[in-house]
Design a protein around this motif. Structure first.
Motif, mmCIF file in Angstrom:
data_model
loop_
_atom_site.group_PDB
_atom_site.id
_atom_site.type_symbol
_atom_site.label_atom_id
_atom_site.label_comp_id
_atom_site.label_asym_id
_atom_site.label_seq_id
_atom_site.Cartn_x
_atom_site.Cartn_y
_atom_site.Cartn_z
ATOM 1 N N SER A 118 6.899 7.561 -7.841
ATOM 2 C CA SER A 118 6.242 6.778 -6.807
ATOM 3 C C SER A 118 7.617 5.896 -6.460
ATOM 4 O O SER A 118 7.831 4.890 -6.929
ATOM 5 C CB SER A 118 4.938 5.738 -7.232
ATOM 6 O OG SER A 118 4.757 5.096 -6.020
ATOM 7 N N GLU A 119 7.900 6.389 -5.233
ATOM 8 C CA GLU A 119 9.223 5.741 -4.706
ATOM 9 C C GLU A 119 8.739 4.407 -3.850
ATOM 10 O O GLU A 119 7.834 4.310 -3.318
ATOM 11 C CB GLU A 119 9.963 6.586 -3.616
ATOM 12 C CG GLU A 119 11.338 5.830 -3.079
ATOM 13 C CD GLU A 119 11.966 6.582 -2.137
ATOM 14 O OE1 GLU A 119 12.942 6.322 -1.738
ATOM 15 O OE2 GLU A 119 11.110 7.776 -1.920
ATOM 16 N N GLU A 120 9.403 3.148 -4.215
ATOM 17 C CA GLU A 120 9.082 2.166 -3.878
ATOM 18 C C GLU A 120 10.042 1.661 -2.709
ATOM 19 O O GLU A 120 11.377 1.817 -2.591
ATOM 20 C CB GLU A 120 8.955 0.744 -4.809
ATOM 21 C CG GLU A 120 8.174 0.668 -5.772
ATOM 22 C CD GLU A 120 7.943 -0.514 -6.600
ATOM 23 O OE1 GLU A 120 7.046 -0.687 -7.276
ATOM 24 O OE2 GLU A 120 9.254 -1.180 -6.723
ATOM 25 N N ARG A 121 9.630 1.122 -1.458
ATOM 26 C CA ARG A 121 10.408 0.803 -0.248
ATOM 27 C C ARG A 121 10.308 -0.781 -0.235
ATOM 28 O O ARG A 121 9.039 -1.166 -0.388
ATOM 29 C CB ARG A 121 10.007 1.259 0.705
ATOM 30 C CG ARG A 121 10.134 3.015 0.825
ATOM 31 C CD ARG A 121 11.542 3.315 1.129
ATOM 32 N NE ARG A 121 11.782 4.849 1.266
ATOM 33 C CZ ARG A 121 12.944 5.451 1.817
ATOM 34 N NH1 ARG A 121 13.943 4.523 1.981
ATOM 35 N NH2 ARG A 121 13.221 6.619 1.748
ATOM 36 N N LEU B 278 -1.745 3.867 0.883
ATOM 37 C CA LEU B 278 -0.366 3.052 0.666
ATOM 38 C C LEU B 278 -0.898 1.729 0.067
ATOM 39 O O LEU B 278 -1.741 0.992 0.108
ATOM 40 C CB LEU B 278 -0.053 2.881 2.090
ATOM 41 C CG LEU B 278 1.391 2.132 2.105
ATOM 42 C CD1 LEU B 278 2.557 2.893 1.614
ATOM 43 C CD2 LEU B 278 1.489 1.671 3.637
ATOM 44 N N ARG B 279 0.206 1.541 -1.041
ATOM 45 C CA ARG B 279 -0.144 0.260 -1.818
ATOM 46 C C ARG B 279 1.039 -0.933 -1.165
ATOM 47 O O ARG B 279 2.173 -0.659 -1.215
ATOM 48 C CB ARG B 279 0.091 0.520 -3.375
ATOM 49 C CG ARG B 279 -0.146 -0.926 -4.053
ATOM 50 C CD ARG B 279 0.248 -0.706 -5.541
ATOM 51 N NE ARG B 279 -0.231 -1.722 -6.660
ATOM 52 C CZ ARG B 279 0.183 -1.890 -7.758
ATOM 53 N NH1 ARG B 279 0.873 -0.829 -8.336
ATOM 54 N NH2 ARG B 279 -0.267 -2.861 -8.314
ATOM 55 N N VAL C 272 6.861 -4.791 -0.720
ATOM 56 C CA VAL C 272 6.921 -3.741 -1.479
ATOM 57 C C VAL C 272 5.945 -2.715 -1.231
ATOM 58 O O VAL C 272 4.736 -2.834 -1.460
ATOM 59 C CB VAL C 272 7.041 -4.153 -3.047
ATOM 60 C CG1 VAL C 272 7.394 -2.802 -3.741
ATOM 61 C CG2 VAL C 272 8.085 -5.174 -3.093
ATOM 62 N N ALA D 175 4.470 1.270 -1.854
ATOM 63 C CA ALA D 175 4.579 2.673 -2.500
ATOM 64 C C ALA D 175 3.283 3.237 -2.584
ATOM 65 O O ALA D 175 2.238 2.717 -2.068
ATOM 66 C CB ALA D 175 4.772 2.077 -4.049
ATOM 67 N N GLU D 176 3.191 4.469 -2.860
ATOM 68 C CA GLU D 176 1.883 5.462 -3.000
ATOM 69 C C GLU D 176 0.937 4.842 -4.108
ATOM 70 O O GLU D 176 1.545 4.554 -5.465
ATOM 71 C CB GLU D 176 2.397 6.832 -3.082
ATOM 72 C CG GLU D 176 1.190 7.788 -3.100
ATOM 73 C CD GLU D 176 1.585 9.227 -3.217
ATOM 74 O OE1 GLU D 176 0.908 10.022 -3.188
ATOM 75 O OE2 GLU D 176 2.910 9.351 -3.565
ATOM 76 N N ARG D 177 -0.230 4.699 -3.646
ATOM 77 C CA ARG D 177 -1.256 4.166 -4.790
ATOM 78 C C ARG D 177 -1.742 5.062 -5.760
ATOM 79 O O ARG D 177 -1.414 4.468 -6.972
ATOM 80 C CB ARG D 177 -2.290 3.440 -3.908
ATOM 81 C CG ARG D 177 -3.397 2.718 -4.944
ATOM 82 C CD ARG D 177 -4.554 2.513 -3.987
ATOM 83 N NE ARG D 177 -4.444 1.658 -2.786
ATOM 84 C CZ ARG D 177 -3.994 0.475 -2.978
ATOM 85 N NH1 ARG D 177 -4.173 -0.090 -4.231
ATOM 86 N NH2 ARG D 177 -3.728 -0.389 -1.887
ATOM 87 N N ALA E 42 -0.591 8.063 -6.886
ATOM 88 C CA ALA E 42 0.744 9.261 -7.191
ATOM 89 C C ALA E 42 -0.025 10.301 -8.247
ATOM 90 O O ALA E 42 -0.035 9.645 -9.286
ATOM 91 C CB ALA E 42 1.976 8.552 -7.306
ATOM 92 N N VAL F 257 14.444 10.280 -6.775
ATOM 93 C CA VAL F 257 14.219 8.919 -6.815
ATOM 94 C C VAL F 257 15.066 8.193 -8.044
ATOM 95 O O VAL F 257 14.349 8.746 -9.342
ATOM 96 C CB VAL F 257 12.662 8.287 -7.052
ATOM 97 C CG1 VAL F 257 12.419 6.862 -7.027
ATOM 98 C CG2 VAL F 257 11.971 8.992 -5.636
#
Length: 364
Positions: A41-44, A226-227, A280, A282-284, A286, A326
């Motif tokens: 899960s890539e965090e942006r 989306l988290r 932040v 990230a995908e919730r 994944a 990632v």
């Protein structure tokens, strides 16, 4: 002479054996790792700023002297709570006066109605002329119109009286009062105080256009998975997650970004209006995916591939298709299975078909 010949034969035999061993070097040593499943899960991280969902300036609608304040500056207030009160006496008198005017008008309507009914009966018996009935009818209508006017006057007076109580338009925090007890205020006085709604609170942050375009191309526009979290200035995460509300319709030409806005609960007032935070994303939920380390992936004109060690300790070349990368991890979409061993170190010493001495990474 025979002893010398025997010694030469022995030396020759040993030299031949040594040469034979030199012709068969040991299998090269390589480091391998197993292909495994892992949640990627890539965090942006985006720089954001909080915004109050509502900010309402309280303004007087009628003139008068202020009574003592009904609140403490900076306190939490509820929707409908009285915050300011303008002296009500003149407005209460106006209501009573117009109530009396309405009662007087009603009495005239009642009298005109009686007169009209009496003349209606007399006309039916041909006791008076029809013109007298017409005059009575007009008088009744005039009295009814006057009553309606007095009813409107009364409602207006009641409305002005209600305006003497200035209430909070929403739940929030009331700021400092511009005017205090005894001050004479009117609509021209401007803002008396401001009520700022902080629960929930909105956070705006710029998102690069390339990320939005990539999400659209990958059909990832559904934001329910989306988290969104907030990282505060002390490095810790805020205790509530947020939901993405919308993107602005206009991009920023200077930064090639679009402003996104998310909403976060703020029941404990830990977030303040116009506060700088990190958002932040990230995908919730994944799902696990096959992954390898970037050190094991090679590229040529045909694309990415890896070298694996099979169950015969032989090197094989395997073409793969990859997904996102990632933090040193590569997602493998096809070409490998979980448990297979890929070479991560010593790749430059081996070639497909060669027998190797493989050792798992981390083993001595």
């Amino acid at each position: 002479m025979s002893a010398l010949l025997a010694a030469s034969i022995m030396i020759g035999g040993l030299s031949g054996s040594a040469l034979a061993q030199q012709g068969q070097p040991p299998a090269p040593a390589v480091i391998v790792e197993e292909v495994k499943e892992q949640v990627v899960s890539e965090e942006r991280i985006f720089a954001g700023r909080t915004e109050a969902v509502s900010r309402v300036d309280l303004i007087a609608r009628v003139g008068g002297f202020l009574e003592p304040l009904k609140f403490k500056e900076g306190q939490r207030v509820e929707k409908g709570q009285v915050l300011f009160e303008i002296n009500q006496e003149p407005y209460q008198f106006a209501v009573e006066q117009r109530q009396a005017n309405l009662e007087s008008a009603q009495a005239k309507v009642d009298l005109a109605k009686l007169d009209f009914d009496r003349k209606q009966r007399l006309v039916d018996r041909d006791a008076i002329a029809v013109s007298e009935l017409d005059v009575a009818r007009a008088t009744l209508k005039e009295a009814e119109a006057t009553r309606a006017l007095r009813e409107a006057d009364l409602e207006l007076a009641k409305l002005d009286l209600s305006y003497t109580e200035i209430r909070s338009p929403s739940n929030g925090i009331v700021g400092s009062a511009t005017f205090k007890e005894g001050a004479y205020v009117t609509a021209a006085s401007g803002t008396l105080a401001t009520v700022t709604g902080l629960d929930p609170i909105r956070v705006s942050f710029p998102v690069p256009l390339d990320l939005i375009i990539q999400a659209q191309r990958n059909d990832m526009q559904n934001t329910s998975n989306l988290r969104l979290r907030i990282r505060l200035s002390d490095g810790k995460f805020y205790g509530h997650e947020g939901t993405l509300e919308y993107f602005d319709a206009t991009a920023n030409p200077g930064t090639d970004t679009v402003t996104a806005r998310a909403e976060f609960p703020n029941p404990d007032r830990m977030l303040f209006d116009r506060q700088l935070v990190d958002v932040v994303a990230a995908e919730r939920d994944a799902q696990p995916q096959l992954v390898i380390s970037q050190a094991s992936m090679l590229l040529d004109q045909e694309g990415p591939y890896v070298l694996i060690v099979n169950d015969k300790d032989e090197v094989e070349q395997r073409r793969i298709t990859i997904g996102q990368q990632v933090q040193g991890i590569v997602v493998v979409n096809s070409g490998l299975e979980a448990g297979e061993q890929v070479i991560t170190s010593g790749i430059q010493k081996v070639r497909p078909g060669q027998v190797v001495n493989a050792r798992l990474a981390g083993q001595s």
